[in-house]
Enzyme design. Structure first.
Site, short mmCIF file in Angstrom:
data_model
loop_
_atom_site.label_atom_id
_atom_site.label_comp_id
_atom_site.label_asym_id
_atom_site.label_seq_id
_atom_site.Cartn_x
_atom_site.Cartn_y
_atom_site.Cartn_z
N HIS A 84 0.83 -1.22 0.00
CA HIS A 84 0.00 0.00 0.00
C HIS A 84 0.86 1.26 0.00
O HIS A 84 0.40 2.31 -0.44
CB HIS A 84 -1.04 -0.02 1.14
CG HIS A 84 -0.55 0.33 2.50
ND1 HIS A 84 -0.15 -0.60 3.43
CD2 HIS A 84 -0.42 1.53 3.11
CE1 HIS A 84 0.20 0.01 4.55
NE2 HIS A 84 0.04 1.31 4.39
N ASP A 130 0.46 -7.63 1.66
CA ASP A 130 0.82 -6.21 1.68
C ASP A 130 2.35 -6.06 1.71
O ASP A 130 2.92 -5.62 2.71
CB ASP A 130 0.17 -5.53 2.89
CG ASP A 130 0.24 -4.02 2.83
OD1 ASP A 130 0.60 -3.48 1.76
OD2 ASP A 130 -0.06 -3.37 3.86
N GLN A 219 0.25 5.54 11.96
CA GLN A 219 0.26 6.04 10.58
C GLN A 219 1.63 6.65 10.24
O GLN A 219 2.18 7.41 11.04
CB GLN A 219 -0.84 7.10 10.38
CG GLN A 219 -2.14 6.51 9.86
CD GLN A 219 -2.74 5.49 10.81
OE1 GLN A 219 -2.76 5.72 12.00
NE2 GLN A 219 -3.19 4.38 10.28
N GLY A 220 2.12 6.32 9.07
CA GLY A 220 3.44 6.79 8.66
C GLY A 220 4.54 5.76 8.94
O GLY A 220 5.63 5.86 8.41
N ASP A 221 4.23 4.79 9.79
CA ASP A 221 5.19 3.71 10.06
C ASP A 221 5.04 2.58 9.05
O ASP A 221 5.92 1.71 8.95
CB ASP A 221 4.99 3.14 11.47
CG ASP A 221 5.42 4.12 12.56
OD1 ASP A 221 6.44 4.81 12.35
OD2 ASP A 221 4.75 4.18 13.60
N SER A 222 3.94 2.55 8.34
CA SER A 222 3.69 1.49 7.36
C SER A 222 4.90 1.26 6.46
O SER A 222 5.57 2.20 6.06
CB SER A 222 2.53 1.85 6.44
OG SER A 222 1.33 1.50 7.03
N1 ARG Z 1 -1.49 1.83 7.60
C1 ARG Z 1 -0.60 2.62 8.39
C2 ARG Z 1 0.36 3.38 7.49
O1 ARG Z 1 0.08 3.49 6.31
C3 ARG Z 1 0.11 1.82 9.43
C4 ARG Z 1 -0.78 1.55 10.53
C5 ARG Z 1 -0.19 0.68 11.55
N2 ARG Z 1 -1.08 0.76 12.65
C6 ARG Z 1 -0.94 0.11 13.78
N3 ARG Z 1 -1.80 0.34 14.71
N4 ARG Z 1 0.06 -0.72 13.98
O2 ARG Z 1 1.29 4.02 7.93
#
Ligand code: ARG
Length: 270
Positions: A84, A130, A219-222
């Protein structure tokens, strides 16, 4: 999806985030007896980390030069990330930033991307697969993460302490971190994760976090690494909020993709 219903969805998730912002400090406070979630600035519940310990941790920037995801060096020419993340920005605009702990500096290297491989079958993080590999132009002169053995289950036994790294939000709905941060999170058993997330697929995903929440990616760690020692066991994929009780982080199970990742790590298109 129609523009109107999309807008409604956005509004609804905005409202959810607002609720989460109120709820999460309570959760974090309740968990603060645990040393792992002491009252420090966080990844969520983590601490500042060093690239000398984790030289393979890198981040991705968009056309405006803004960090939008994490990634992890797997060879001198390739980084692994979330599918993603790889789909979020056009290849020509995407860059890999290596060797830079603090986003506000110009340390390290900024490399452009020559090729993007995305796992077959990927559609949405909650459906699994993913994972993506980006081939860069130039050399990544940093120690890569090790990959687990293909199909290795031992690395995923429940309770194993793993480290998640990233430059993402330091609280649910909060600001992103300027510095690399890390947090320790235990691997969650497949049966527990299945009861936390109905869409959990143990073949392609792995969960990590505390049942009571407080420590998590956000968010941002993905796209960033979940490692045990220097072995990459997971890639940050999704979660319900960040650090919520009963909602651990969900990661791509790297052992299911080792052969693909290795093939991409070797190939190079000039
Ligand atoms: N989808 C998020 C991103 O794009 C990562 C989310 C991870 N969330 C979590 N609760 N571990 O950065």
């Amino acid at each position: 999806m129609a523009v109107k219903s999309r807008r409604t969805l956005l509004l609804a998730s905005g409202a959810l985030l607002a609720v989460a912002a109120v709820v999460v400090p309570v959760v974090a406070g309740a968990a603060s007896a645990d040393p792992a979630s002491a009252n420090q600035p966080r990844i969520v519940g983590g601490d500042k980390a060093s690239l000398s310990d984790h030289p393979y941790a890198v981040y991705l920037t968009d056309g405006g030069g803004n960090q939008f995801c994490g990634a992890v060096i797997v060879s001198s020419t390739a980084v692994a990330t979330a599918a993603h993340c790889a789909k979020a920005v056009a290849k020509q605009e995407m860059h890999v930033v290596a060797g830079r702990e603090d986003k506000r500096t110009d340390e390290g290297d900024v490399l452009s991307v020559s090729k993007i491989w995305i796992s077959k079958g990927y559609s949405d993080p909650t459906q699994g697969d993913d994972v993506a590999v980006l081939t860069v132009r130039g050399q990544l002169d940093y120690r890569p993460a090790k990959l687990p053995d293909s199909g290795d289950a031992a690395a995923y036994s429940a309770g194993t302490q793993a480290t998640v790294l990233g430059w993402g939000r330091v609280a649910d709905g909060g600001a992103r971190s300027d510095y690399l941060r890390s947090a320790q999170v235990p691997v969650v058993s497949d049966s527990d994760c299945r009861s936390d997330y109905s869409m959990y697929d143990q073949k392609t995903m792995v969960c990590a976090g505390y049942e009571k929440g407080g420590v998590d990616a956000c968010q941002g760690d993905s796209g960033g690494p979940l490692v045990v020692g220097d072995t990459l066991i997971g890639i940050v994929s999704f979660g319900d909020g960040c650090g919520k009780a009963g909602k651990p982080g969900v990661y791509t199970r790297v052992s299911a993709y080792v052969d693909d990742i290795q093939a991409q790590a070797k190939s190079r298109i000039f």
